[in-house]
Write a protein that holds these residues in place. Sequence first.
Motif, short mmCIF file in Angstrom:
data_model
loop_
_atom_site.label_atom_id
_atom_site.label_comp_id
_atom_site.label_asym_id
_atom_site.label_seq_id
_atom_site.Cartn_x
_atom_site.Cartn_y
_atom_site.Cartn_z
N GLU A 128 -43.77 -72.40 -28.27
CA GLU A 128 -43.08 -71.73 -27.17
C GLU A 128 -42.06 -70.70 -27.65
N MET A 129 -41.36 -71.00 -28.75
CA MET A 129 -40.24 -70.17 -29.17
C MET A 129 -40.69 -68.80 -29.68
N GLU A 130 -39.83 -67.81 -29.47
CA GLU A 130 -40.06 -66.45 -29.96
C GLU A 130 -38.75 -65.90 -30.50
N TYR A 131 -38.85 -65.06 -31.54
CA TYR A 131 -37.68 -64.41 -32.11
C TYR A 131 -38.00 -62.94 -32.33
N ALA A 132 -37.64 -62.15 -31.35
CA ALA A 132 -38.11 -60.76 -31.28
C ALA A 132 -37.66 -59.92 -32.46
N VAL A 133 -36.48 -60.20 -33.01
CA VAL A 133 -35.91 -59.36 -34.06
C VAL A 133 -36.80 -59.35 -35.30
N ARG A 134 -37.56 -60.42 -35.51
CA ARG A 134 -38.51 -60.48 -36.64
C ARG A 134 -39.91 -60.79 -36.12
N GLY A 135 -40.25 -60.26 -34.97
CA GLY A 135 -41.52 -60.55 -34.33
C GLY A 135 -42.66 -59.66 -34.80
N PRO A 136 -43.74 -59.58 -34.00
CA PRO A 136 -44.95 -58.86 -34.40
C PRO A 136 -44.73 -57.39 -34.75
N LEU A 137 -43.82 -56.72 -34.05
CA LEU A 137 -43.58 -55.31 -34.36
C LEU A 137 -43.02 -55.14 -35.77
N VAL A 138 -42.16 -56.05 -36.16
CA VAL A 138 -41.58 -55.97 -37.51
C VAL A 138 -42.65 -56.27 -38.56
N VAL A 139 -43.51 -57.22 -38.25
CA VAL A 139 -44.63 -57.52 -39.15
C VAL A 139 -45.52 -56.28 -39.30
N ARG A 140 -45.79 -55.63 -38.18
CA ARG A 140 -46.62 -54.43 -38.22
C ARG A 140 -45.94 -53.32 -39.02
N ALA A 141 -44.63 -53.21 -38.91
CA ALA A 141 -43.90 -52.20 -39.69
C ALA A 141 -44.11 -52.43 -41.18
N GLY A 142 -44.08 -53.69 -41.60
CA GLY A 142 -44.34 -54.01 -42.99
C GLY A 142 -45.75 -53.64 -43.42
N GLU A 143 -46.72 -53.87 -42.53
CA GLU A 143 -48.10 -53.50 -42.84
C GLU A 143 -48.24 -51.98 -42.99
N ILE A 144 -47.57 -51.24 -42.10
CA ILE A 144 -47.64 -49.77 -42.18
C ILE A 144 -47.04 -49.28 -43.49
N GLU A 145 -45.94 -49.90 -43.93
CA GLU A 145 -45.34 -49.51 -45.20
C GLU A 145 -46.31 -49.70 -46.35
#
Length: 561
Positions: free
Chosen positions: A90-107
Amino acid sequence: MQTIRILSRNSKAMHEAVVVGTSFVFKDNAIRRSYSLCNGSGKNREIATPKNVASFNFCRKIGATKVNPSAVEDQPKFLQLNNINPNFVEMEYAVRGPLVVRAGEIEKELKHGANKPFDYVIRANIGDCQAMGQKPNTFLRQLLNLTFCPELLDRNEYPDDVKDRAEEILEACQGGSVGSYTDSAGLEVVRRQVANYIERRDCINCDWRNVYLTDGATSGIKRILSLLNCEVNGKKPGVMVPIPQYPLYSATISEYGMEKIGYYLEEETGWSLNPQELNRAINESNKDSVARVIVVINPGNPTGQVLTRNNIEEIIKFAYTNKLLIMADEVYQPNIYDAKSQFFSFKKVMHDMGHPYNGMELVSFMSASKGFLGECGMRGGYYEIINVCADVKAMLWKSITASLCSNTAGQVAVSALVNPPDESEPSYEQYMNERDDVLASLRERAELIYEILRKFEGFQVNPIQGAMYVFPKIYIPPKAAAAAKAKNMPADTFYAAELLENTGVCIIPGSGFGQKPFTNHFRSTILLQIPLLKEMMTRNHRTSGQNEIVKSISKPLGYCH
């Protein structure tokens, strides 16, 4: 089949391996690595490793053991989503969520030569000061150097006031080493320094025994919420949090199976608090939960507001009427940029209000990660707990002892935070110059980003009074909203995802922090150095020629002129 005998370095023990094809595997437990052999000639070899060589050297290519991936994947796993703690799902933590993961992939994609309309990712998603180019504070780093490497105490380049503080900390450590466990609540010398700091700030007595050192403010916040995680009259414990809020709270509430009770801040009045909203929130929650605590973040994250003294008094009165513990998240207290704003601690205001408010239960939090030190990775923080039942404090202490202690690097960072050099000491001038430079630069960036964003069509943004973030309201064009709906995504999440893919700017959508229905926001840090801030604001010129939806998103965001 070949047999190979290998003599271990500095040992007479022989280890036998069996060659299978072009590789061999050791038959005993001494060594468990497989090697690819360059040639397979000879049925028996004896290899002695030379002295002072840490590993075997065959002058051959060393490879990993070959494992059939499909066989591993096909093996049944007994841990499944339906038989683990559902609160983790249930829990989510937006500050290190999927968008941040994707940013790492783009890098990584950029590193491997991917063709994109930008050269690097701008990470505006998190308040990580030194990752954004802030220089470490010299006084703090010198104190760390001397406590972690005491032989440096004899070096002349370290000022005497830093040496004195380092020796005091080392004398408090078992064995004179920061590598030893400390008391569960932290080193007494540092707890006393925190108490003195609070007394200087508030002009109120502080008992050092009410101070607990933690791995950043986060671990203290989670521990106090865990302490309150108890059903009352068969109902879940409720936690009142501001909306928008820092996702640590919503994530922890979900993890612990508690009930989030959101009270909305008024964006139209600079993210202030209307007492009527507090009453609405608690009244609507009564059928599902029992409110136990009210969380206040001051200065605000993500909203950047600084509560007025009147607002703080209203919150205290509300908490008293409803028998709520107050959790005051005050980690940004040094970060005040608006000349008309002033930080007031909840402890100070409660004390000044007199009876019965000065006897209320309060926990306040502070951290070395924010302010002007920005030592996020050190994980140093503390909380002060006051007016709490002695029996409850005993149970809290028992819980703390099970965690042994917080890390000593963080405790040293807290010491530097609360026990800076005074005017008569040699480190004072440099310390003050560095502190003032950081805060002045943050103030300049807060003003710059506000002035730029407020001019953009489709934007509504409040002045950034404090903390390290901006949280503007954004208009999502109909085509972008329709595209988001087609992907079953919140409009602001789709917006942030498209922005990342097309401009390389990583922000966090407002839905990760909470927002009023039918509104859209995003949070961006103001920590980027000024040239990078300006780059973030002008990247839209690199998106020319893209599809109409991307253009419609970029324009109201303000990445074009």
